[in-house]
Design an enzyme around this catalytic site. Sequence first.
Site, short mmCIF file in Angstrom:
data_model
loop_
_atom_site.label_atom_id
_atom_site.label_comp_id
_atom_site.label_asym_id
_atom_site.label_seq_id
_atom_site.Cartn_x
_atom_site.Cartn_y
_atom_site.Cartn_z
CG ASN A 1 30.61 36.39 27.80
OD1 ASN A 1 30.16 36.10 28.91
ND2 ASN A 1 29.97 37.20 26.96
CE1 TYR B 1 23.53 28.79 24.85
CE2 TYR B 1 22.59 30.78 23.87
CZ TYR B 1 22.47 29.69 24.73
OH TYR B 1 21.33 29.50 25.45
CG HIS B 2 31.79 30.35 23.84
ND1 HIS B 2 32.52 31.45 23.47
CD2 HIS B 2 31.27 30.64 25.06
CE1 HIS B 2 32.47 32.36 24.43
NE2 HIS B 2 31.71 31.90 25.40
CD GLU C 1 39.20 26.91 16.88
OE1 GLU C 1 38.33 27.53 16.21
OE2 GLU C 1 40.41 27.10 16.75
CG PHE D 1 37.00 18.39 38.05
CD1 PHE D 1 36.28 18.12 36.91
CD2 PHE D 1 37.32 19.71 38.34
CE1 PHE D 1 35.88 19.14 36.06
CE2 PHE D 1 36.92 20.74 37.51
CZ PHE D 1 36.20 20.46 36.36
CG HIS E 1 19.71 15.33 21.77
ND1 HIS E 1 18.83 14.97 22.75
CD2 HIS E 1 19.84 14.25 20.94
CE1 HIS E 1 18.42 13.71 22.54
NE2 HIS E 1 19.03 13.25 21.44
CD GLU F 1 15.02 17.12 28.38
OE1 GLU F 1 15.25 18.16 27.73
OE2 GLU F 1 15.30 15.98 27.95
O1 PAY Z 1 16.34 13.58 28.87
O2 PAY Z 1 16.72 11.57 28.13
C1 PAY Z 1 15.94 12.53 28.33
C2 PAY Z 1 14.49 12.45 27.92
C3 PAY Z 1 14.27 12.17 26.48
C4 PAY Z 1 14.71 13.31 25.58
C5 PAY Z 1 14.84 12.71 24.18
O3 PAY Z 1 13.87 12.69 23.41
O4 PAY Z 1 15.93 12.25 23.85
C6 PAY Z 1 13.74 14.48 25.60
C7 PAY Z 1 14.01 15.55 24.56
C8 PAY Z 1 15.49 15.87 24.47
O5 PAY Z 1 16.06 16.57 25.33
O6 PAY Z 1 16.09 15.42 23.51
C9 PAY Z 1 13.22 16.83 24.81
C10 PAY Z 1 13.44 17.90 23.76
C11 PAY Z 1 12.62 19.15 24.02
C12 PAY Z 1 13.07 17.38 22.35
O7 PAY Z 1 13.88 17.48 21.42
O8 PAY Z 1 11.94 16.89 22.18
ZN ZN Z 2 18.05 16.18 24.26
#
Ligand code: PAY
Ligand code: ZN
Length: 309
Positions: free
Chosen positions: A8, A12-13, A16, A52, A70, A271
């Site tokens: 789906n 969220y998954h 695995e 691809f 992240h 973002e």
């Molecule tokens: O997209 O590389 C980027 C900008 C810097 C990001 C970072 O701090 O690594 C911005 C943050 C992220 O996506 O990790 C923004 C989010 C909302 C956060 O955790 O502050």
């Molecule tokens: Zn991030």
Amino acid sequence: ELSSNCFNYGAYHTLEAIHKEMDNIVKYYPRLVSTVTIGHSFENRSMYVLKFSTGEGRQRPALWLNAGIHAREWVSPATAIWTARKIACDYGKDAIITSTLKKMDIFVLPVANPDGYVYTHTHNRLWRKTRSVNPGSTCIGTDPNRNWNSSFGGVGSIADPCSEVYHGPYPHSEVEVKSVADFIKKHGNFKCFIDLHSFSQMVLYPYGYTATKAQDADELDMVARNTAKALAMLSGTQYRVGSIFSITYAASGSTVDWAYDNGIKYAFSFELRDTGDYGFALPASQIIPTAQETWLGLKTIIEHVRDNI
Ligand code: PAY
Ligand code: ZN
């Protein structure tokens, strides 16, 4: 079109399930898509990539789509796997994708921080960093978006292992970062690197480590503006555009700065949704709308890259 598939895309998954769906995409589109394991995480999970490719030759110009660096930014892997399927489905139907794949390869890494991603499912939904052990500290993990060899340890990163933006002991100390960096350097012909994060609704380009304009800032800004415009076409979602440093904050050792400083001119970070109402806990009902609008933005970049390499 993945008819017997029960994954789906609007949910969220687990890691695995995402890795299994990658295999499933390959099963349905074996002439276009294959998997590559570019390395393993600190806890020995696969760094699992979809490739691809329609063409001959080993080092065709290539685009890297990175997601999930992240751990808590769940809409990023969800968008990446949706995008991977979309590329597979659209090849031969969509003119931009078809012509791009005649000339370039596309690599998609949906979960660039697999240990962190698993940890957000099992222990702490808001975990950000890797899960590597820091000798001499009880705090775990490094910020993989501060660990790249681009102004490593500079402004907007912190030397304390307990910080959310800990840069790690040395550049590419995180095996997840090193795996991607080594693959890209060895390949040698990447033209575009896109890193998907959440949240804030922004299209960003280098630099994060300095206020100084990148040499190609005017072109990147133009492409990013067109990207945001295209993205907004679907449902009016507004994205801001600028360099990381100018519209977020200083961030040294970031992914796209490394890409840019290593010759990958078209380096962008998204973002994704939202602007903070749900933040990292974006409801699953927004995954497909996010992926669909992002796709319009991604295609804008892809088309520009196709025509300028
Ligand atoms: O997209 O590389 C980027 C900008 C810097 C990001 C970072 O701090 O690594 C911005 C943050 C992220 O996506 O990790 C923004 C989010 C909302 C956060 O955790 O502050
Ligand atoms: Zn991030």
